[in-house]
Scaffold this motif. Structure first.
Motif, PDB file in Angstrom:
ATOM      1  N   PRO B  27       0.852  -1.195   0.000  1.00 58.10           N
ATOM      2  CA  PRO B  27       0.000   0.000   0.000  1.00 58.10           C
ATOM      3  C   PRO B  27       0.883   1.239   0.000  1.00 58.10           C
ATOM      4  O   PRO B  27       2.027   1.162   0.438  1.00 58.10           O
ATOM      5  N   LYS B  28       0.363   2.337  -0.464  1.00 58.28           N
ATOM      6  CA  LYS B  28       1.231   3.522  -0.510  1.00 58.28           C
ATOM      7  C   LYS B  28       1.576   3.983   0.904  1.00 58.28           C
ATOM      8  O   LYS B  28       0.859   3.667   1.867  1.00 58.28           O
ATOM      9  N   GLU B  29       2.662   4.693   1.009  1.00 58.52           N
ATOM     10  CA  GLU B  29       3.215   5.092   2.300  1.00 58.52           C
ATOM     11  C   GLU B  29       2.152   5.549   3.288  1.00 58.52           C
ATOM     12  O   GLU B  29       2.070   5.048   4.407  1.00 58.52           O
ATOM     13  N   ALA B  30       1.338   6.492   2.867  1.00 54.25           N
ATOM     14  CA  ALA B  30       0.365   7.074   3.784  1.00 54.25           C
ATOM     15  C   ALA B  30      -0.605   6.019   4.308  1.00 54.25           C
ATOM     16  O   ALA B  30      -0.885   5.974   5.515  1.00 54.25           O
ATOM     17  N   ASP B  31      -1.097   5.176   3.405  1.00 52.66           N
ATOM     18  CA  ASP B  31      -2.061   4.158   3.818  1.00 52.66           C
ATOM     19  C   ASP B  31      -1.434   3.154   4.767  1.00 52.66           C
ATOM     20  O   ASP B  31      -2.019   2.808   5.794  1.00 52.66           O
ATOM     21  N   LEU B  32      -0.242   2.680   4.391  1.00 55.45           N
ATOM     22  CA  LEU B  32       0.416   1.671   5.215  1.00 55.45           C
ATOM     23  C   LEU B  32       0.758   2.245   6.586  1.00 55.45           C
ATOM     24  O   LEU B  32       0.613   1.567   7.609  1.00 55.45           O
ATOM     25  N   ALA B  33       1.180   3.515   6.591  1.00 51.89           N
ATOM     26  CA  ALA B  33       1.517   4.154   7.858  1.00 51.89           C
ATOM     27  C   ALA B  33       0.289   4.187   8.767  1.00 51.89           C
ATOM     28  O   ALA B  33       0.370   3.875   9.954  1.00 51.89           O
ATOM     29  N   LEU B  38       1.440   4.431  12.624  1.00 53.93           N
ATOM     30  CA  LEU B  38       2.582   5.328  12.864  1.00 53.93           C
ATOM     31  C   LEU B  38       2.664   6.356  11.748  1.00 53.93           C
ATOM     32  O   LEU B  38       1.878   6.333  10.808  1.00 53.93           O
ATOM     33  N   SER B  39       3.610   7.255  11.905  1.00 54.12           N
ATOM     34  CA  SER B  39       3.720   8.323  10.921  1.00 54.12           C
ATOM     35  C   SER B  39       4.501   7.846   9.693  1.00 54.12           C
ATOM     36  O   SER B  39       5.152   6.805   9.712  1.00 54.12           O
ATOM     37  N   ARG B  40       4.409   8.636   8.646  1.00 57.18           N
ATOM     38  CA  ARG B  40       5.100   8.263   7.415  1.00 57.18           C
ATOM     39  C   ARG B  40       6.612   8.220   7.616  1.00 57.18           C
ATOM     40  O   ARG B  40       7.283   7.336   7.098  1.00 57.18           O
ATOM     41  N   ASN B  41       7.135   9.178   8.372  1.00 55.94           N
ATOM     42  CA  ASN B  41       8.582   9.211   8.588  1.00 55.94           C
ATOM     43  C   ASN B  41       9.082   7.937   9.252  1.00 55.94           C
ATOM     44  O   ASN B  41      10.086   7.370   8.835  1.00 55.94           O
TER      45      ASN B  41
END
Lengths: 223, 223
Positions: B27-33, B38-41
């Motif tokens: 999943p794209k970063e934002a979704d998986l985060a 947790l946050s994207r970073n």
DNA sequence: TCCCCCAATACATCGGAGGTCTGTTGTCTA
DNA sequence: TAGACAACAGACCTCCGATGTATTGGGGGA
């Protein structure tokens, strides 16, 4: 190349060039980021990657340090990597183990001090009459680890240790599906200890080969 | 445990459990985060660590994918790790090579197709009369890699490949060439090819042992 | 039908703010 | 004076929101 990868290379360079030695402390995040010309977030990704493979040791509230860089530490990451492998490649790992383990056993036969051989025997003895599968596997792991350690080669030791990871699962299945396996394993382990005690490297090597090949053969048929 | 490490474990779990297979897209970063809480970073740090050891493959503008998880890919990280070692531990790596390489050579002797043997000979032949150190290193690397590949065991192959990383090899060669060992190496390489061509595993194994032991002995004296 | 341009998508990088942990220092008490 | 406790500073942890950049695929023009 990505900025983060560049940072990884630079930190790696600082270590390999000798600027940073084992145990040394890195400049704090902000300073190092500025020095390497990137943001703290990017630097953190680099540090995270290096701490994954045990090159750096970050301690919250304290600082980031270079580890001892001992072979066993660095090869630790190996077991993490092999965890990803599926059943079909486990056979290849086992094939490699069949190469390494007999040699390690032969080396241990020559180099292992008498008191360590006694400890090895103790490992075998401490296994009760009707051990659980988990106890069997743990005991087996410990047995082979001590032999590998007896080879006097830290790299060889952790390599064997790491490779044993994926085959552990296989052994659990074996224990579940093959009744006589536990007893036969114990006999073979005892034979290896006897050969080491008698200081007969070729015999020890042969028993080790047979031992690993037994697991390998079973797994080959099972798949 | 740190949040990032937790994320690493979760992603690892998604792969080992089979939810994510080789080649699958995350999943794209934002979704998986968001999914992992947790946050994207922080997620990026986890992804970075996993892509370091070649478990994930991130492509900017496209997405993040699970790699093939082939053994050679995952063990690639080994050479990175080996680069950190100093001369005193290099000996231990060489000792392991002396165990692995002869066995790999013997395996290759039995399994290597004729056309691959011809390619092996070609590698030796393509080296000119007065090669540079870089050419020597590259040629040596290619020679041993092809033999390792001939063993038919990808794990064994990349293990051998990784154990003497380019850096290590270059360092050794730099010393060896000063003693005019280039010619002797070439002769030994040729002897190995001859033994493989004649399909004599024990002979090939012996030559390989001699070959590695020669380097090992030199290094031992040099330190 | 083919090619070029562009908008959408997804990762890359950044800087700052607030939180938490650790080691140190200084003070208080017995 | 020795030991214990509390306050402090340093360093990493986590998050947010914004902007930059590479890839992809579709739409428009020739």
């Amino acid at each position: 190349m990505a900025l983060t990868d560049e940072a990884i290379d630079k930190i790696k360079g600082m270590i390999t060039s000798g600027e940073l030695g084992p145990g040394d402390r890195l400049p704090k995040e902000a300073d190092l980021a500025e020095r390497l010309g990137l943001s703290r977030n990017s630097l953190r990704e680099a540090v995270k990657a290096l701490s994954m493979i045990r090159v750096l040791d970050v301690r919250q509230g304290d600082g980031t340090y270079v580890t001892s860089l001992a072979p066993d530490l660095l090869l630790d990451a190996l077991s993490f990597v092999v965890d990803f492998h599926r059943d079909d490649t486990v056979l290849q790992f086992l094939e490699v183990r069949r190469i390494l383990e007999p040699s390690a056993t032969a080396l241990a036969t020559e180099r292992m001090p008498v008191e360590d051989i006694a400890k090895l025997q103790a490992v075998l003895d401490q296994l009760g009459d009707n051990p659980t599968i988990e106890a069997l596997v743990a005991n087996d792991l410990e047995f082979h680890r001590q032999i590998a350690a007896g080879s006097g080669n830290a790299v060889l030791c952790s390599l064997i240790d790491g490779l044993s990871g994926p085959t552990t699962r296989a052994r659990i299945w074996r224990g579940l599906t093959q009744e006589g396996a536990a007893e036969r394993t114990r006999e073979q382990h005892q034979a290896i200890v006897d050969a080491i005690t008698a200081r007969q490297p070729d015999l020890a090597r042969s028993w080790a080969t047979i031992h690993v090949a037994g697991v390998e053969e079973w797994l080959r048929r099972a798949l």
